[in-house]
Design a protein around this motif. Structure first.
Motif, PDB file in Angstrom:
ATOM      1  N   ALA A   1      -1.358   2.689  -9.495  1.00 29.76           N
ATOM      2  CA  ALA A   1      -1.604   1.815  -8.340  1.00 29.76           C
ATOM      3  C   ALA A   1      -0.562   0.713  -8.281  1.00 29.76           C
ATOM      4  O   ALA A   1       0.011   0.441  -7.217  1.00 29.76           O
ATOM      5  CB  ALA A   1      -3.009   1.231  -8.426  1.00 29.76           C
ATOM      6  N   ALA A   2      -0.283   0.087  -9.400  1.00 28.66           N
ATOM      7  CA  ALA A   2       0.719  -0.980  -9.417  1.00 28.66           C
ATOM      8  C   ALA A   2       2.111  -0.431  -9.134  1.00 28.66           C
ATOM      9  O   ALA A   2       2.890  -1.040  -8.388  1.00 28.66           O
ATOM     10  CB  ALA A   2       0.694  -1.683 -10.765  1.00 28.66           C
ATOM     11  N   THR A   3       2.423   0.723  -9.702  1.00 32.94           N
ATOM     12  CA  THR A   3       3.749   1.298  -9.492  1.00 32.94           C
ATOM     13  C   THR A   3       3.922   1.785  -8.058  1.00 32.94           C
ATOM     14  O   THR A   3       4.973   1.566  -7.450  1.00 32.94           O
ATOM     15  CB  THR A   3       3.990   2.450 -10.490  1.00 32.94           C
ATOM     16  N   ALA A   4       2.903   2.425  -7.509  1.00 35.63           N
ATOM     17  CA  ALA A   4       2.990   2.874  -6.116  1.00 35.63           C
ATOM     18  C   ALA A   4       3.060   1.679  -5.166  1.00 35.63           C
ATOM     19  O   ALA A   4       3.751   1.735  -4.149  1.00 35.63           O
ATOM     20  CB  ALA A   4       1.805   3.767  -5.772  1.00 35.63           C
ATOM     21  N   SER A   5       2.370   0.601  -5.500  1.00 35.16           N
ATOM     22  CA  SER A   5       2.482  -0.619  -4.698  1.00 35.16           C
ATOM     23  C   SER A   5       3.895  -1.178  -4.760  1.00 35.16           C
ATOM     24  O   SER A   5       4.427  -1.663  -3.752  1.00 35.16           O
ATOM     25  CB  SER A   5       1.493  -1.675  -5.190  1.00 35.16           C
ATOM     26  N   ALA A   6       4.512  -1.116  -5.930  1.00 34.93           N
ATOM     27  CA  ALA A   6       5.894  -1.569  -6.078  1.00 34.93           C
ATOM     28  C   ALA A   6       6.838  -0.691  -5.263  1.00 34.93           C
ATOM     29  O   ALA A   6       7.795  -1.193  -4.660  1.00 34.93           O
ATOM     30  CB  ALA A   6       6.297  -1.566  -7.542  1.00 34.93           C
ATOM     31  N   VAL A   7       6.564   0.606  -5.205  1.00 30.24           N
ATOM     32  CA  VAL A   7       7.372   1.510  -4.388  1.00 30.24           C
ATOM     33  C   VAL A   7       7.278   1.095  -2.922  1.00 30.24           C
ATOM     34  O   VAL A   7       8.290   1.023  -2.211  1.00 30.24           O
ATOM     35  CB  VAL A   7       6.935   2.985  -4.580  1.00 30.24           C
ATOM     36  N   LEU A   8       6.054   0.830  -2.467  1.00 35.30           N
ATOM     37  CA  LEU A   8       5.876   0.420  -1.075  1.00 35.30           C
ATOM     38  C   LEU A   8       6.588  -0.902  -0.792  1.00 35.30           C
ATOM     39  O   LEU A   8       7.179  -1.075   0.278  1.00 35.30           O
ATOM     40  CB  LEU A   8       4.393   0.313  -0.733  1.00 35.30           C
ATOM     41  N   ALA A   9       6.550  -1.824  -1.735  1.00 34.66           N
ATOM     42  CA  ALA A   9       7.266  -3.094  -1.560  1.00 34.66           C
ATOM     43  C   ALA A   9       8.775  -2.863  -1.547  1.00 34.66           C
ATOM     44  O   ALA A   9       9.502  -3.525  -0.802  1.00 34.66           O
ATOM     45  CB  ALA A   9       6.891  -4.066  -2.665  1.00 34.66           C
ATOM     46  N   ASP A  10       9.244  -1.906  -2.348  1.00 31.73           N
ATOM     47  CA  ASP A  10      10.681  -1.624  -2.417  1.00 31.73           C
ATOM     48  C   ASP A  10      11.209  -1.015  -1.120  1.00 31.73           C
ATOM     49  O   ASP A  10      12.312  -1.333  -0.688  1.00 31.73           O
ATOM     50  CB  ASP A  10      10.993  -0.661  -3.567  1.00 31.73           C
ATOM     51  N   ILE A  11      10.430  -0.115  -0.507  1.00 36.33           N
ATOM     52  CA  ILE A  11      10.946   0.627   0.652  1.00 36.33           C
ATOM     53  C   ILE A  11      10.603  -0.015   1.979  1.00 36.33           C
ATOM     54  O   ILE A  11      11.147   0.391   3.000  1.00 36.33           O
ATOM     55  CB  ILE A  11      10.449   2.091   0.638  1.00 36.33           C
ATOM     56  N   SER A  12       9.714  -0.998   1.991  1.00 38.19           N
ATOM     57  CA  SER A  12       9.304  -1.620   3.249  1.00 38.19           C
ATOM     58  C   SER A  12      10.170  -2.831   3.552  1.00 38.19           C
ATOM     59  O   SER A  12      10.359  -3.692   2.692  1.00 38.19           O
ATOM     60  CB  SER A  12       7.849  -2.077   3.171  1.00 38.19           C
ATOM     61  N   PRO A  13      10.663  -2.916   4.797  1.00 42.49           N
ATOM     62  CA  PRO A  13      11.358  -4.146   5.165  1.00 42.49           C
ATOM     63  C   PRO A  13      10.353  -5.300   5.233  1.00 42.49           C
ATOM     64  O   PRO A  13       9.153  -5.066   5.417  1.00 42.49           O
ATOM     65  CB  PRO A  13      11.945  -3.833   6.548  1.00 42.49           C
ATOM     66  N   PRO A  14      10.812  -6.522   5.067  1.00 39.06           N
ATOM     67  CA  PRO A  14       9.876  -7.653   5.012  1.00 39.06           C
ATOM     68  C   PRO A  14       8.930  -7.743   6.206  1.00 39.06           C
ATOM     69  O   PRO A  14       7.765  -8.100   6.044  1.00 39.06           O
ATOM     70  CB  PRO A  14      10.800  -8.874   4.954  1.00 39.06           C
TER      71      PRO A  14
ATOM     72  N   LYS B   1       1.931  -4.362   6.773  1.00 37.98           N
ATOM     73  CA  LYS B   1       1.356  -3.075   7.196  1.00 37.98           C
ATOM     74  C   LYS B   1       1.287  -2.100   6.022  1.00 37.98           C
ATOM     75  O   LYS B   1       0.295  -1.392   5.844  1.00 37.98           O
ATOM     76  CB  LYS B   1       2.195  -2.489   8.318  1.00 37.98           C
ATOM     77  N   ALA B   2       2.339  -2.064   5.214  1.00 39.15           N
ATOM     78  CA  ALA B   2       2.369  -1.163   4.063  1.00 39.15           C
ATOM     79  C   ALA B   2       1.255  -1.512   3.070  1.00 39.15           C
ATOM     80  O   ALA B   2       0.562  -0.636   2.571  1.00 39.15           O
ATOM     81  CB  ALA B   2       3.719  -1.226   3.369  1.00 39.15           C
ATOM     82  N   PHE B   3       1.075  -2.806   2.815  1.00 39.37           N
ATOM     83  CA  PHE B   3       0.019  -3.205   1.889  1.00 39.37           C
ATOM     84  C   PHE B   3      -1.364  -3.055   2.498  1.00 39.37           C
ATOM     85  O   PHE B   3      -2.351  -2.900   1.783  1.00 39.37           O
ATOM     86  CB  PHE B   3       0.256  -4.618   1.358  1.00 39.37           C
ATOM     87  N   GLY B   4      -1.456  -3.061   3.805  1.00 42.83           N
ATOM     88  CA  GLY B   4      -2.728  -2.744   4.468  1.00 42.83           C
ATOM     89  C   GLY B   4      -3.143  -1.296   4.216  1.00 42.83           C
ATOM     90  O   GLY B   4      -4.316  -0.999   4.055  1.00 42.83           O
ATOM     91  N   LEU B   5      -2.150  -0.426   4.159  1.00 44.58           N
ATOM     92  CA  LEU B   5      -2.446   0.985   3.874  1.00 44.58           C
ATOM     93  C   LEU B   5      -2.897   1.183   2.435  1.00 44.58           C
ATOM     94  O   LEU B   5      -3.622   2.133   2.132  1.00 44.58           O
ATOM     95  CB  LEU B   5      -1.240   1.859   4.188  1.00 44.58           C
ATOM     96  N   ILE B   6      -2.493   0.289   1.546  1.00 48.20           N
ATOM     97  CA  ILE B   6      -3.000   0.346   0.173  1.00 48.20           C
ATOM     98  C   ILE B   6      -4.510   0.134   0.191  1.00 48.20           C
ATOM     99  O   ILE B   6      -5.256   0.818  -0.494  1.00 48.20           O
ATOM    100  CB  ILE B   6      -2.301  -0.706  -0.717  1.00 48.20           C
ATOM    101  N   GLY B   7      -4.944  -0.823   0.996  1.00 46.21           N
ATOM    102  CA  GLY B   7      -6.380  -1.058   1.134  1.00 46.21           C
ATOM    103  C   GLY B   7      -7.110   0.134   1.715  1.00 46.21           C
ATOM    104  O   GLY B   7      -8.241   0.429   1.337  1.00 46.21           O
ATOM    105  N   VAL B   8      -6.459   0.854   2.625  1.00 47.73           N
ATOM    106  CA  VAL B   8      -7.057   2.055   3.195  1.00 47.73           C
ATOM    107  C   VAL B   8      -7.224   3.121   2.134  1.00 47.73           C
ATOM    108  O   VAL B   8      -8.237   3.823   2.079  1.00 47.73           O
ATOM    109  CB  VAL B   8      -6.198   2.588   4.376  1.00 47.73           C
TER     110      VAL B   8
END
Length: 154
Positions: A128-141, A146-153
């Motif tokens: 979960a932490a690593t996949a969240s880091a991936v989303l932070a890495d690939i998402s523009p600011p 929105k990307a972290f909202g999908l984590i909640g989904v």
């Protein structure tokens, strides 16, 4: 004709979904699954909490490993660990211990295997932490919320 490669975003989302499903599917079934081994509520509480404690203890290490070795190999190892933990849990639950090896059941071997399985799954739950880091890495600011909202989904 080859299939298109799935996006990194989609793969990270599926990894998060798999991690949460593995955690949430087993938890409500624990009282019924443990009925054949013990009726002690403390064992149920310890077994349920062992996953969370292992995940809490090892997530910082897994995060550091993903920073050092890369996200993909760490996620791959963690998903393999989750599969191993869930397989051991399922195998332990499905074996007829009373008929197969009564002395092992009397000695508490099935409970030890269940704890081991939940600990393995919890240690490898750092996906979960690593996949969240991936989303932070690939998402523009501007799209990070929105990307972290999908984590909640997930």
């Amino acid at each position: 004709m080859s299939l298109p490669r799935p996006s990194t975003f989609f793969c990270a989302f599926l990894t998060l979904l798999n991690d949460r499903l593995g955690e949430s599917i087993v938890f409500p079934l624990l009282p019924f699954l443990l009925a054949g081994f013990t009726s002690d509520g403390r064992v149920l509480g310890l077994l349920a909490g062992s996953y969370a404690v292992a995940q809490f203890a090892f997530t910082p290490l897994i995060g550091a490993l993903s920073d050092h070795y890369g996200r993909k190999p760490v996620i791959s190892v963690c998903v393999a660990g989750s599969v191993l933990g869930l397989a051991l849990f399922a195998l332990t639950i499905s074996l007829p211990w009373a008929n197969l090896w009564p002395a092992a059941q009397a000695a508490g071997l099935p409970l030890a295997l269940l704890f081991g399985a939940r600990l393995i799954d919890g240690v490898s739950g750092g996906t979960a932490a690593t996949a969240s880091a991936v989303l932070a890495d690939i998402s523009p600011p501007e799209k990070r919320a929105k990307a972290f909202g999908l984590i909640g989904v997930a």
